[in-house]
Design a protein around this motif. Structure first.
Motif, PDB file in Angstrom:
ATOM      1  N   GLN A   1      22.369  -1.398 -27.150  1.00 42.62           N
ATOM      2  CA  GLN A   1      21.360  -0.998 -26.174  1.00 42.62           C
ATOM      3  C   GLN A   1      21.530  -1.831 -24.901  1.00 42.62           C
ATOM      4  O   GLN A   1      21.950  -2.983 -24.966  1.00 42.62           O
TER       5      GLN A   1
ATOM      6  N   HIS B   1      19.505  -2.552 -20.929  1.00 41.63           N
ATOM      7  CA  HIS B   1      18.379  -2.278 -20.044  1.00 41.63           C
ATOM      8  C   HIS B   1      18.955  -1.847 -18.709  1.00 41.63           C
ATOM      9  O   HIS B   1      19.943  -2.383 -18.257  1.00 41.63           O
TER      10      HIS B   1
ATOM     11  N   ALA C   1      17.625  11.987 -29.409  1.00 44.22           N
ATOM     12  CA  ALA C   1      17.196  10.809 -28.657  1.00 44.22           C
ATOM     13  C   ALA C   1      17.706  10.762 -27.221  1.00 44.22           C
ATOM     14  O   ALA C   1      17.922   9.687 -26.673  1.00 44.22           O
ATOM     15  N   TRP C   2      17.897  11.927 -26.603  1.00 44.25           N
ATOM     16  CA  TRP C   2      18.186  11.980 -25.178  1.00 44.25           C
ATOM     17  C   TRP C   2      16.858  12.077 -24.444  1.00 44.25           C
ATOM     18  O   TRP C   2      15.921  12.709 -24.902  1.00 44.25           O
ATOM     19  N   HIS C   3      16.795  11.454 -23.276  1.00 44.90           N
ATOM     20  CA  HIS C   3      15.590  11.438 -22.465  1.00 44.90           C
ATOM     21  C   HIS C   3      15.984  11.811 -21.043  1.00 44.90           C
ATOM     22  O   HIS C   3      17.078  11.475 -20.589  1.00 44.90           O
TER      23      HIS C   3
ATOM     24  N   VAL D   1      14.837   1.325 -18.042  1.00 42.05           N
ATOM     25  CA  VAL D   1      15.023   1.941 -19.353  1.00 42.05           C
ATOM     26  C   VAL D   1      16.065   1.198 -20.175  1.00 42.05           C
ATOM     27  O   VAL D   1      16.908   0.489 -19.646  1.00 42.05           O
ATOM     28  N   THR D   2      15.985   1.395 -21.477  1.00 43.63           N
ATOM     29  CA  THR D   2      16.985   0.884 -22.403  1.00 43.63           C
ATOM     30  C   THR D   2      17.811   2.080 -22.847  1.00 43.63           C
ATOM     31  O   THR D   2      17.254   3.116 -23.199  1.00 43.63           O
ATOM     32  N   HIS D   3      19.138   1.949 -22.809  1.00 41.40           N
ATOM     33  CA  HIS D   3      19.983   3.091 -23.161  1.00 41.40           C
ATOM     34  C   HIS D   3      21.124   2.670 -24.067  1.00 41.40           C
ATOM     35  O   HIS D   3      21.500   1.503 -24.128  1.00 41.40           O
ATOM     36  N   SER D   4      21.670   3.628 -24.783  1.00 45.83           N
ATOM     37  CA  SER D   4      22.832   3.388 -25.633  1.00 45.83           C
ATOM     38  C   SER D   4      24.084   3.341 -24.773  1.00 45.83           C
ATOM     39  O   SER D   4      24.164   4.016 -23.745  1.00 45.83           O
TER      40      SER D   4
ATOM     41  N   ARG E   1      20.355   8.130 -23.271  1.00 48.74           N
ATOM     42  CA  ARG E   1      20.218   8.237 -24.722  1.00 48.74           C
ATOM     43  C   ARG E   1      19.800   6.878 -25.281  1.00 48.74           C
ATOM     44  O   ARG E   1      20.230   5.845 -24.811  1.00 48.74           O
ATOM     45  N   THR E   2      18.952   6.951 -26.324  1.00 45.50           N
ATOM     46  CA  THR E   2      18.581   5.733 -27.034  1.00 45.50           C
ATOM     47  C   THR E   2      19.008   5.888 -28.491  1.00 45.50           C
ATOM     48  O   THR E   2      19.201   7.002 -28.978  1.00 45.50           O
TER      49      THR E   2
END
Length: 178
Positions: free
Chosen positions: A40, A42, A136-138, A149-152, A170-171
């Motif tokens: 993850q 930020h 888990a896509w935003h 945001v926190t993302h993969s 995506r997370t």
């Protein structure tokens, strides 16, 4: 007055530091296959520094591709089709193929709207990426917004079409344990 100048210099240095950090992340990241744990990150966005970062990253990628003898594919503002639709990548940690899918989906959805419907556009992109690449896509869409945001890894794209800004990320999803 003097204190304001110090504050501005400090903020400018912080933006530069973040730009360098994000650029180094982009250089070494790839989308993780399903089933593997995802790291993850930020992500804080500020339009001016992200634009500078994008141009810097684009130049580095093209130079690297030329050295390796590969075809240069960036899917951004140098692509005539993207210029025609005023698509501009502001920041990306996503493979070019996924970026192009996001651009196409956004353009098609926008073209079908008589006027901007941010929620509908966000839902369209989220559904497309959830169905194609897992959950888990935003997506956040608007003409003005801030985010942190926190993302993969490999799952982040911030771009604009005309004056509409789109943040797609995506997370990681972990199963609940009882």
């Amino acid at each position: 007055m003097r204190e304001e100048k110090k504050t501005m210099e400090g903020a400018s240095e912080e933006l530069e530091r973040r730009s360098r950090y994000l650029s180094s992340l982009i250089q070494r990241t790839k989308l993780q296959p399903d089933g593997e744990p995802e790291k993850q990150h930020h992500q804080e966005l500020a339009k001016p520094d992200m634009e500078k970062l994008h141009h810097h990253h684009q130049r580095q990628q093209k130079k690297k591709k030329k050295e390796e003898g590969d075809e240069v594919v960036d899917g951004g503002e140098d692509d005539p089709q993207e210029q025609q639709h005023n698509v501009r990548v502001r920041a990306a940690d996503m493979p070019p193929e996924l970026q192009k899918l996001a651009f196409r989906c956004a353009r098609e959805t926008l073209a079908a709207m008589p006027k901007l419907d941010s929620k509908r556009l966000a839902l369209s992109l989220k559904k497309e990426f959830d169905s194609s690449y897992g959950p888990a896509w935003h997506c956040i869409v608007g003409t003005s917004f801030g985010s942190y945001v926190t993302h993969s890894l490999g799952g982040f794209l911030y771009f604009s079409i005309d004056k509409v800004y789109i943040l797609l990320f995506r997370t990681a999803v972990e199963p609940l344990r009882h």
